[in-house]
Structures are given as C-alpha cells and as structure tokens.
Design a protein around this motif. Structure first.
Motif, mmCIF file in Angstrom:
data_model
loop_
_atom_site.group_PDB
_atom_site.id
_atom_site.type_symbol
_atom_site.label_atom_id
_atom_site.label_comp_id
_atom_site.label_asym_id
_atom_site.label_seq_id
_atom_site.Cartn_x
_atom_site.Cartn_y
_atom_site.Cartn_z
ATOM 1 N N LYS A 85 0.825 -1.208 0.000
ATOM 2 C CA LYS A 85 0.000 0.000 0.000
ATOM 3 C C LYS A 85 0.862 1.261 0.000
ATOM 4 O O LYS A 85 0.563 2.249 -0.682
ATOM 5 N N SER A 86 1.953 1.254 0.740
ATOM 6 C CA SER A 86 2.857 2.412 0.804
ATOM 7 C C SER A 86 3.495 2.680 -0.557
ATOM 8 O O SER A 86 3.638 3.845 -0.982
ATOM 9 N N MET A 87 3.881 1.605 -1.276
ATOM 10 C CA MET A 87 4.495 1.771 -2.594
ATOM 11 C C MET A 87 3.520 2.421 -3.572
ATOM 12 O O MET A 87 3.865 3.333 -4.326
ATOM 13 N N TRP A 88 2.237 2.006 -3.568
ATOM 14 C CA TRP A 88 1.245 2.573 -4.476
ATOM 15 C C TRP A 88 0.977 4.044 -4.178
ATOM 16 O O TRP A 88 0.786 4.862 -5.065
ATOM 17 N N ARG A 89 1.022 4.357 -2.872
ATOM 18 C CA ARG A 89 0.829 5.762 -2.512
ATOM 19 C C ARG A 89 1.959 6.625 -3.065
ATOM 20 O O ARG A 89 1.733 7.731 -3.579
ATOM 21 N N ARG A 90 3.213 6.105 -2.941
ATOM 22 C CA ARG A 90 4.352 6.864 -3.458
ATOM 23 C C ARG A 90 4.251 7.038 -4.987
ATOM 24 O O ARG A 90 4.551 8.104 -5.535
ATOM 25 N N GLN A 91 3.833 5.974 -5.672
ATOM 26 C CA GLN A 91 3.710 6.058 -7.129
ATOM 27 C C GLN A 91 2.610 7.042 -7.553
ATOM 28 O O GLN A 91 2.769 7.808 -8.515
ATOM 29 N N LEU A 92 1.489 7.046 -6.826
ATOM 30 C CA LEU A 92 0.406 7.974 -7.132
ATOM 31 C C LEU A 92 0.835 9.414 -6.915
ATOM 32 O O LEU A 92 0.514 10.314 -7.708
ATOM 33 N N VAL A 93 1.598 9.635 -5.843
ATOM 34 C CA VAL A 93 2.095 10.990 -5.579
ATOM 35 C C VAL A 93 3.029 11.439 -6.698
ATOM 36 O O VAL A 93 2.973 12.579 -7.180
#
Length: 651
Positions: free
Chosen positions: A14-22
């Motif tokens: 979940k943390s990785m997807w948040r970073r990619q979305l940002v």
C-alpha cells in the motif's frame, strides 16, 4: 521463492502505491503547469518589438529612452532641404502673411516654425482671405441680399431646362407630403447653389454685383497666393503635436485652406475672362496649376490628392469660355508653353515611405501600450485580447509595403479557429488587417494621378484645336479625303504641329492614305500626348476621339467654324474618351453622333462608344479650352445638348 516485491495487501504494498500515485500526480501537475505557462505565453503575453531592419525598417534615430525608433525625427532628417527654410519656399510666404490655421495647437505651430526657419514674430498675418462660398453665405444672411436678382437667375435656369429637357420633367426632389419647412430649406439651398454656379463660368459685376466687395477685399490675398505658387518650391513641412503620434495627420487643415485659395483664384479667373482680361486670367490659371503641381511633388498622399484636386480646378477654367472675348494665339500659346514647363509630379510610390513610417510608428506605439485606445482597436481586429509578437507584426507589415513597391500584393493569412493558438499566425493576421486598406489607397492615388495626366493631355489637345481654328478659320475636319472622297488622315495628324510635333508631322505623307507603305511606319509612333495613362495602351494606340455627325463640331471631311454654333456653345464638347482603343492615325475611327447621344458605355453595333478607364465617368475636352469630368449618370438630354452646343451647363 521470495521475489522481493511486497505482498499484495501488505502495508508495504500500500505504501508503494501511494508513493507512485504521488509521483504521477506531481508529474501531471508539472505538465499541467507547463501547459498553462505555455498557453499564457502563447495567448496572453506579447513579445516586445525589437529594433532591426526587418522589423522597424530603420534603426535610428532613437527616442530619449533608447528603446524606440523616432520616426518623426527620421522623416525630418530625410526631408529637410535647405530651400524649405528660405524665401524660395512659397509656403513660407503663405505662413508669414496668412499665419497658420487657427486650430493648430501651440506645439505644432512651434514645430512648423522651426522647420520653416521662422520665429513667432516673423508671422505677421497681415493678409486675410474669405472663401467665395463663405462670402455668399454671409451675403444671404445680410440686409444687402437681393432676392430679385436670384429670382431672375432661377427663371433663366428654368428656361434653359425647358429648352434642354422639353416636356420631360425632372422628378421632384421633395415629395407631396414633405413638410413646408423642409421645402423652404431646399429652396434656400437651391438659391445659394444658383449663385455659386455663376462663379463656375465667365461672369461680370452685372451678373453678380455683390461680388464687387469680395474682389476688392481678397485680390491682395489671391495675388499673394499666385506669387507663392510661382516660387521654386512650395514645401509644407510635417510637424509634431503634443501627442507624438499626431504628426501623421498634420496636413488636413492646411490642405483645406490651400484648396480654398485655388477656388478663389478660379472665381477671379472667370471674372477676368468674363470682362476680357485674359492675360490676368492666365496668371490666375497658372497660379492654381502651379500650386497643384507643387503639392503633387510631395512625399505624402494627402498633399498629393490636394494637389491633384487643385490642378483639376485650374484645368476646369476655360480661357475661351467667353464667346465675346476669344483668346489670341499668343495667349493660348502662353498658357500651353508655361504649362509644359511644369516639373513632373512625384511618383506615387514615393508616398509609400511616409505611409510605412507612420504605420510602423503606430505599431511601435501599440507595442509599448502608450495608446490604450489604439491598442483596444487593434485588439478588436484580432478578435480578443490575445497576445502577439510585435516583431512579427512589423516584419509582416514591411512585407506588404515591399510588395506594393514591387507591383504585387501579399496574400492575407486565412486565420482559422485553430490558428488562434499560433502567436505567429495571429501576429501576421493582425498586420494583414492593419494594412488591408493600403493597396486600395495606393491604387486610388495612382488612379487619381492617371486621371490628372489625362486631363493635362486632353487640355493640350483642345487648346491645339483652338490654335488651329484661329489659323484656319475652322476646326480641323474629322479626317481629310483624297480626290475620290476616301479618308486619308485623322484630325490627330493635322494637330501635330500645334502639339510641338512638327518633326513627326513633316515625315508623314499627307497625300497618301494613312495606311500606305510609307505612312504605316508611323502607326506605332510614340504619341503619349494622345494616350490616357490609365488606359494602359501600347505604342501608337489612343482612346481620344471626336464625335462626328451633322449637329456636332465634326462631320467627316467638313471643317466647321465655331461661329456656326450658338451662344450656349461655350462648353460644347470637342474631344471625348472612347472605350475602344484605336490607331492614332486611323481616320475612320471616331464616335458617331447617334452613339454618343446615348451616353457613356453604350457602344452600338461595333462602333466606337464613349467611355474611359476612370471610375464613374470620363474626361471631356471643351470648346472653352477646359477639361471637365462628366459622370456616366448624366441625363441623356443634357449630354446631347452639350454635344451640340445648345447648353453650356456642365453637370
């Protein structure tokens, strides 16, 4: 085996997807900001005008800030000959004795004086002039107004109308249901027009006794104008007003005053003709024409147009207009010879430099937003407050002027909706819209100059006819004939010695037909005096003709005397312009009376018809020695009466 990637659904995943979305959001945000910045630059941020040969055309001198070209100063540097500030400049004499137009602002007065080498105390303004139309307006409002005189003139005009139009009644200007007050206003206008028309032909104080005071009070002024026009130069300087861009329109008021001077000289010339003072009339005619010729040598279109109009006024004065006082050959030759010594007008292309300077100056003003109202007008032209590249605008404008000088035109940009996103195309379209009228103005000026030259050449022809008439007791026949009655030579050949072409005349064998092997050599002779410049003719072709028939001055081989025609023949037509061009030596090509009586642009069955390349009508050479432009809408009955010498009224 463990791949090192976070397990789906785990906190690490979940943390990785948040970073990619940002990251994606930041990238998209940056792209959007760049697009908005590009859109702003493209649509709302103008690119300043840079100084270069391609944009500003000249690179100096510069204004005080060093960032703009001083076009006015550049023009003054180019067009300040030493003679302008000397007594050899006739306009300087005008300013010294008449002053400057009252509406000129102080800054402009100072600018004019500086260029003329005058101090304010040098302007004496000790001579005044009242235009003849203003004098007549004052007369109508005065206690001296003689209604019986005007009534007599009106009855005379009505009697002439009855002779010309017969039972044909011209339509009433005022309808039956119009108010009485409106009818009275029209009647007063008609009465004033009656008096004004009297000044456009020979007159005496018996005809217009109220003009005695006008002559006495204005003769000194008219003599001064004629003296100023006789100077080697007549240069009206460009001046600068309080608003720097206002130097573009400096001639309007002065042009009106100079034209009023020309009209005043015209009125006095006709008085002198009416009283038999033909030498004095020649002085006035030459004064008008010299003034016009001087102005036509200007570098600006407006003085040129005023000069063309002024010279036209001079050419409309017929030295032989009074049948009671015919001019001698010496007087006719003086008018002809002194007219031929006039310097040629400036080429029309010369005005393009001034127009280029003023329009580039306006673009420079708009680019620096010194004139918000003007900037708004330009914004309307390009359909919105979208930005432009002012260097592209100026460059494009120069392309338009270069094309005009080369005899061509630049094709305007077709600005589609999608092209609004292109600052280059928007800028080019703006320049196109700003200069869209320039070719029309240029062509109109060129057309006016061609018409002026046509008038000058046609006047030489009618004056040559008067000289021929004085020598032979009759006009030249439309053509000569041999023993068997076959046409030999045209009237144009017979007039050659009177047009300064004795050498060409001596080479032609008059006892042989015009198209004999010997004479055919001269069919393509250089005869510019028989050519209208607007007709675009090849060598030896002409569009000048006479009307031939039993009721007009020319009839085959019959030589008619002007004394054969009545007291209303002062403005009888002698020379016409025809639609079809023909060989200048051809004796069989003139306008039949039956065709001419139909009016202009009415050729019949292949015959030569009256018409010209001048819009709206044609030039006509008159018995009076004048040349008049007659509208193609002239009433056919009046036109026929003028052709036959039964009316001397020129519409």
């Amino acid at each position: 085996m463990h791949s090192g990637r976070p397990v789906a659904g785990s906190p690490e995943h979940k943390s990785m997807w948040r970073r990619q979305l940002v990251t994606v959001a930041i990238v998209l945000g940056v792209i959007l900001l760049l697009l908005l910045a590009a859109l702003y630059v493209c649509l709302f941020r103008s690119v300043p005008l840079r100084i270069s040969k391609e944009t500003t055309f000249i690179t100096g001198p510069l204004k005080a800030g060093g960032k703009e070209v001083d076009y006015f100063a550049a023009w003054v540097q180019e067009h300040s000959p030493k003679i302008m500030a000397t007594d050899e400049n006739g306009y300087r004499l005008i300013v010294r004795h008449f002053g400057l137009p009252a509406e000129l602002e102080p800054e402009r007065v100072a600018s004019v004086c500086e260029r003329l080498g005058l101090r304010p105390e040098d302007i004496r303004a000790d001579v005044s002039f009242e235009p003849d139309d203003e004098y007549l307006d004052a007369y109508f409002a005065s206690a001296d107004y003689d209604e019986s005189l005007v009534e007599a003139l009106m009855r005379e005009k009505e009697a002439e109308d009855a002779l010309v139009y017969g039972e044909t009644e011209e339509p009433d200007v005022v309808g039956e249901n119009e108010a009485d007050e409106w009818e009275r206003d029209l009647d007063e206008i008609h009465r004033r027009q009656i008096l004004t028309e009297q000044l456009c032909g020979p007159w005496t104080l018996d005809d217009l006794p109220m003009m005695e005071t006008w002559l006495a009070e204005n003769s000194e002024a008219l003599d001064l104008v004629a003296r100023a026009a006789s100077k080697p130069a007549f240069m009206v300087p460009v001046s600068r007003g309080a608003e720097e861009e206002s130097w573009q329109w400096d001639f309007v008021g002065e042009g009106m005053r100079l034209r009023e001077f020309a009209r005043g000289l015209c009125a006095r010339a006709y008085f002198r003709i009416g009283t038999g003072d033909l030498d004095g009339a020649i002085d006035d005619i030459l004064g008008i024409r010299r003034l016009g010729v001087h102005l036509q040598r200007s570098d600006r279109s407006l003085p040129m147009l005023v000069g063309i109009a002024s010279e036209g006024i001079g050419c409309s004065v017929g030295l032989a207009g009074s049948l009671d006082h015919p001019p001698t050959n010496e007087q006719i030759r003086r008018l002809l010879n002194e007219s031929r010594q006039f310097p040629p007008p400036a080429p029309v292309s010369q005005t393009l430099r001034f127009d280029r300077f003023t329009q580039l100056d306006a673009i420079q003003t708009a680019a620096s937003a010194q004139d918000p109202l003007f900037y708004e007008e330009l914004s309307k032209e390009r359909r919105g407050r979208f930005a432009c590249d002012w260097s592209i605008v100026a460059t494009r404008m120069n392309e338009h002027f270069d094309a005009l000088l080369a005899g061509s035109r630049v094709t305007p940009v077709a600005l589609r909706p999608i092209d609004q996103l292109s600052i280059r195309k928007r800028s080019m379209a703006l320049a196109d819209s700003f200069t869209k009228d320039q070719p029309t103005v240029y062509e109109a000026l060129e057309g006016a100059m061609n018409r002026r030259a046509c008038v000058e050449r046609m006047q030489s022809i009618v004056l040559a006819m008067l000289l021929y008439h004085n020598d032979h007791g009759a006009l030249p026949p439309a053509h000569t004939v041999d023993a068997e009655g076959k046409p030999l030579h045209s009237w144009r050949v017979l007039l050659l010695p009177y047009l300064g072409q004795q050498g060409l005349y001596d080479k032609i064998r008059l006892d042989e037909p015009w198209d004999s092997p010997h004479n055919r050599v001269f069919h393509e002779a250089d005869v510019p005096f028989y050519q209208c410049p607007a007709a675009d003719l090849t060598a030896g072709r002409t569009t000048y003709a006479v009307v031939v028939g039993p009721n007009v001055p020319f009839e085959g081989a019959k030589a008619k005397s002007l004394s054969d025609f009545g007291p209303k023949s002062g403005n009888m037509i002698l020379v016409v312009e025809c639609q079809q061009d023909l060989c200048w030596m051809d004796p069989g090509q003139d306008v039949p009376e039956s065709v001419a009586a139909l009016g202009m642009y009415r050729p019949d069955g292949g015959n030569v018809g009256i018409g010209s390349p001048h819009p709206g009508g044609a030039n006509f050479g008159l018995r009076s020695g004048a040349v008049s432009f007659i509208s193609e809408t002239v009433h056919s009955l009046l036109f026929e009466a003028i052709l036959q010498g039964k009316s001397d009224r020129i519409p």
